[in-house]
Write a protein that holds these residues in place. Structure first.
Motif, short mmCIF file in Angstrom:
data_model
loop_
_atom_site.label_atom_id
_atom_site.label_comp_id
_atom_site.label_asym_id
_atom_site.label_seq_id
_atom_site.Cartn_x
_atom_site.Cartn_y
_atom_site.Cartn_z
N ASP A 195 33.57 74.40 -12.75
CA ASP A 195 33.97 74.24 -11.35
C ASP A 195 34.93 73.05 -11.25
N LEU A 196 36.22 73.35 -11.35
CA LEU A 196 37.23 72.30 -11.37
C LEU A 196 37.22 71.47 -10.09
N GLY A 197 36.88 72.08 -8.98
CA GLY A 197 36.92 71.37 -7.71
C GLY A 197 35.92 70.24 -7.60
N THR A 198 34.84 70.29 -8.39
CA THR A 198 33.80 69.26 -8.32
C THR A 198 33.64 68.51 -9.63
N ASP A 199 34.52 68.75 -10.60
CA ASP A 199 34.39 68.13 -11.92
C ASP A 199 34.92 66.70 -11.87
N ASP A 200 34.02 65.71 -12.03
CA ASP A 200 34.45 64.32 -11.90
C ASP A 200 35.12 63.78 -13.15
N ARG A 201 35.21 64.58 -14.23
CA ARG A 201 35.94 64.14 -15.42
C ARG A 201 37.45 64.15 -15.18
N TRP A 202 37.92 65.10 -14.37
CA TRP A 202 39.36 65.29 -14.14
C TRP A 202 39.60 65.40 -12.64
N PRO A 203 39.39 64.33 -11.88
CA PRO A 203 39.39 64.44 -10.42
C PRO A 203 40.73 64.84 -9.82
#
Length: 248
Positions: free
Chosen positions: A98-106
């Motif tokens: 889930d890219l929208g909530t991924d805190d690795r790559w904000p």
């Protein structure tokens, strides 16, 4: 689209043959990205990232220009799955469900989600590459969350192996060489597609825009690259039953 074991084996036989017969690494990489889109059910866009000898990232092949745009965002921000997997010594695979909530790559994650892409998996190519060979990554984007099952990742690892072999057997693949090959293939494709449009326009009495739309829809329905379909139309113009080509 789901593939059984026999279909998968056939796809990999074709890729191996292309690897052995092709005089161009760009041609092999292009086959790999379209195979990934066909073999992975959740795949909407596929691209290849390469890290050139000046340590810059670039995208020599993609299934859709949007994939290149998303890759460029990762290069600009310095974050994302393809950047991580393409770096020497990086992970063998980088994944976000889930890219929208991924805190690795904000920054990249939010930007990708805003244009409708939620999942991304990148598999490393030649992670231990030594100059002038290039490390890189095979990248698959999906509009769905949690798009990539374990078996999908296994398929991508096999495809990445084929791409890696193509790179490993090329003595010095530099960015300029790939870009020149890509430009040549783009020009060839444009000429073929233009000829195919002309055939359809003459045979069916349709406009250029309608002819291109027919080619595009048929290539998607048949899971065939647009250039290959155009080549078939041009090469068999006298025998093709054109009204059955995808319908109107």
């Amino acid at each position: 689209m789901l593939f059984d074991g026999e279909s998968l084996a056939r796809q990999f036989v074709l890729l191996t043959r292309a690897l052995l017969e092709s005089g161009s690494v760009a041609a092999v990489l292009e086959r790999v990205v379209f195979a990934a889109r066909a073999l992975v059910p959740g795949a909407d866009l596929v691209s290849v990232t390469l890290r050139s000898d000046d340590e810059a990232f670039h995208t020599p092949v993609w299934t859709d220009r949007v994939a290149d745009d998303l890759d460029q965002l990762q290069y600009r921000f310095g974050e994302g799955a393809c950047v991580e997997a393409a770096r020497p010594g990086g992970p063998g695979m980088a994944l976000s469900d889930d890219l929208g909530t991924d805190d690795r790559w904000p920054r990249f994650g939010r930007a990708a989600a805003e244009v409708g892409f939620r999942s991304l998996v990148s598999t490393a190519l030649l992670p231990d590459a030594v100059r002038p060979r290039l490390s890189g990554a095979l990248n698959v984007y999906s509009r769905q969350r949690n798009a990539f099952a374990t078996e999908d990742r296994d398929v991508l690892l096999l495809l990445a192996t084929h791409a890696s072999l193509a790179l490993a057997t090329t003595r010095a693949v530099r960015r300029g060489e790939l870009e020149a090959e890509q430009l040549r293939r783009a020009i060839d494709s444009r000429d073929l597609i233009g000829q195919a449009k002309g055939v359809l326009m003459a045979r069916r009495g349709i406009s250029a825009e309608e002819a291109f739309d027919l080619l595009r829809r048929t290539s998607q329905d048949m899971n065939l690259k647009l250039r290959e379909l155009a080549q078939t139309v041009v090469g068999r113009r006298e025998e093709l039953d054109l009204p059955d080509l995808g319908g109107r």
